[in-house]
Scaffold this motif. Structure first.
Motif, mmCIF file in Angstrom:
data_model
loop_
_atom_site.group_PDB
_atom_site.id
_atom_site.type_symbol
_atom_site.label_atom_id
_atom_site.label_comp_id
_atom_site.label_asym_id
_atom_site.label_seq_id
_atom_site.Cartn_x
_atom_site.Cartn_y
_atom_site.Cartn_z
ATOM 1 N N LEU A 63 56.554 -121.072 14.407
ATOM 2 C CA LEU A 63 56.838 -119.729 14.932
ATOM 3 C C LEU A 63 57.140 -119.819 16.429
ATOM 4 O O LEU A 63 56.582 -120.651 17.142
ATOM 5 N N LEU A 77 58.818 -113.674 14.828
ATOM 6 C CA LEU A 77 59.938 -113.974 13.936
ATOM 7 C C LEU A 77 61.121 -113.134 14.393
ATOM 8 O O LEU A 77 60.954 -111.935 14.655
ATOM 9 N N LYS A 138 58.779 -116.792 7.342
ATOM 10 C CA LYS A 138 59.658 -117.786 7.976
ATOM 11 C C LYS A 138 60.102 -118.838 6.962
ATOM 12 O O LYS A 138 61.291 -119.152 6.856
#
Length: 463
Positions: A63, A77, A138
């Motif tokens: 991330l 994100l 993700k």
């Protein structure tokens, strides 16, 4: 719920469970009680270390991360709309350890499906849960409409200066939920009114009066030191009398502690001592006038003695407690903590309390924050509650509370799990802020699923 998505999430949780628990343990290992501010650590070394560790965990999940000048941080994100973003916010600071632990509070343990350690429930466990929800999105390669930030606070337990700084220097999210309360969804928090009831310098019978450890907790013990003859005193329930040197007696009250936001069933030890002193004439005129004012405060946690009791639909009744009493420069000081619904406000409460106290005591250092409430049928709240009910099979409704979370600081926010107040604690486990703080592993894992699905639903709303 999409069956294929459901299976994917279940597989992801099973696959990541061990690492998720290790990550919580890594955060619990850091003593992140607020400390002395220093360069690069506005809330002390411990909170800064916990912030760094959380950012490191998030970066390890792939991330994007940002440290907001050491006041806060976030993992993010990307999304198509750069102007608007969704957020979760948890905190990695903790309350002091306190007494009664059966093992090291900063070494997470697992027993019978429960995590034990300071912060497992409030709020390090939920922080890691939020990160794993983002990690799933993700890894699945979702094209998001709104960016999602997992905000990391580190000053929630004391002053919330982390969020003040963030909102001064960064745009607010279009919607935010904080995993720092119980499920299903809390869409309102009572207002907060605090202050001190202060006596004149009395030079009377009372040499000292002490009780309580925090302004926002009902004390279970209090004591007054008096110039008097112990042989003239009579016994009373929940009061003990001790000789304390030449011509002095210590009067101790023994009550039942609890949180200021939920004082039902508590017994305030300060009130017990106040009543004993008045009933036995252990005061001069100035002290009597002050103690009579305190008796009004302690008469009822609903504020009836002070004439401030009131109630409304979404919030229920006002509560008020006296948390700490102490002596300062010859004056007695009693702190107060009230949680109030929408039928009153800070100015009205200050005026009513001042009138009730009369000339025997002064109200000082008043601070107040208004209640906040978001209609239960607003789209973002519906997205949260509907997701919760689908995953759990319940038919739960949003609720309001007397406690305060980060949610009240944001323009559009709620608290959303992951605690379950209906779940009894095991004998070896304790509540948040208590000894042997415990959190059930299966409920934390279920929260990962709820947060993934809720975030996907929130992505579909036009903010």
């Amino acid at each position: 719920m999409d069956q294929e998505l459901n299976q994917k999430i279940d597989a992801y949780i099973a696959e990541n469970k061990e690492q998720l628990l290790q990550d919580i343990a890594a955060l619990v290992a850091i003593d992140s009680v607020e400390g002395t501010p220093e360069e690069g650590a506005p809330f002390g070394k411990g909170p800064r270390a916990a912030l760094d560790k959380t950012l490191e965990l998030a970066a390890g999940m792939g991330l994007a991360t940002r440290n907001c000048e050491n006041y806060m941080g976030y993992a993010e994100l990307a999304g198509a709309d750069p102007e608007k973003y969704l957020a979760t916010i948890c905190h990695v600071d903790v309350v002091p350890v306190g007494n009664g632990w059966t093992a090291d509070p900063f070494k997470m343990r697992i027993q019978d499906g429960w995590l034990l350690g300071r912060g497992v429930s409030d709020d390090k466990g939920p922080m890691v849960v939020a990160l794993y929800a983002l990690k799933f999105l993700k890894e699945q390669g979702y094209e998001l409409r709104y960016p999602i930030r997992a905000l990391i606070g580190d000053n929630e337990e004391t002053h919330m200066q982390d969020v003040e700084y963030y909102l001064k220097n960064y745009p607010a999210p279009v919607f935010c939920f904080t995993p720092d309360a119980e499920f299903p969804v809390c869409n309102g928090e009572k207002g907060h009114f605090g202050g001190k009831i202060v006596s004149p310098v009395c030079n009377g019978v009372i040499c000292d009066f002490e009780g309580g450890v925090a302004n926002n907790a009902v004390p279970d013990r209090a004591s007054a030191l008096l110039h008097t003859d112990i042989t003239k005193l009579k016994n009373a329930p929940n009061i003990t009398l001790e000789p304390a040197g030449e011509g002095c007696v210590r009067v101790r009250g023994w009550g039942k502690a609890g949180h200021a936001a939920m004082p039902e069933g508590t017994v305030n030890a300060i009130g017990l001592v106040v009543n004993y002193l008045l009933d036995n004439g252990l005061c001069n005129d100035a002290e009597r006038a002050y103690l009579e004012a305190l008796r009004k405060l302690h008469a009822s946690t609903a504020g009836t003695g002070l004439g401030i009791d009131c109630t409304d639909g979404p919030f229920g009744p006002l509560t008020i407690i006296g948390g700490r009493i102490y002596m300062e420069e010859g004056r007695l000081v009693q702190t107060i903590d009230s949680r109030f619904p929408t039928c009153t406000d800070g100015d009205k409460l200050a005026a009513q309390v001042t009138a009730a106290l009369g000339s025997g005591a002064q109200l000082q250092d008043v601070d107040a924050a208004e209640p906040f409430y978001i209609e239960a049928d607003s789209p973002a709240i519906q997205a949260c509650i509907n997701t919760y009910n689908e995953v759990t099979g319940e038919d739960a409704k949003p609720f309001t509370m007397g406690g305060g979370t980060y949610a009240r600081h944001f323009p559009y926010a709620v608290s959303f799990g992951p605690e379950h107040v209906d779940l009894p604690l095991p004998e070896f486990g304790g509540p948040m802020h208590g000894a042997n703080e415990a959190a059930p592993i299966d409920k934390l894992l279920e929260a990962v699923k709820i947060y993934i699905l809720a975030l996907l639903r929130l992505e579909e709303i036009d903010f």
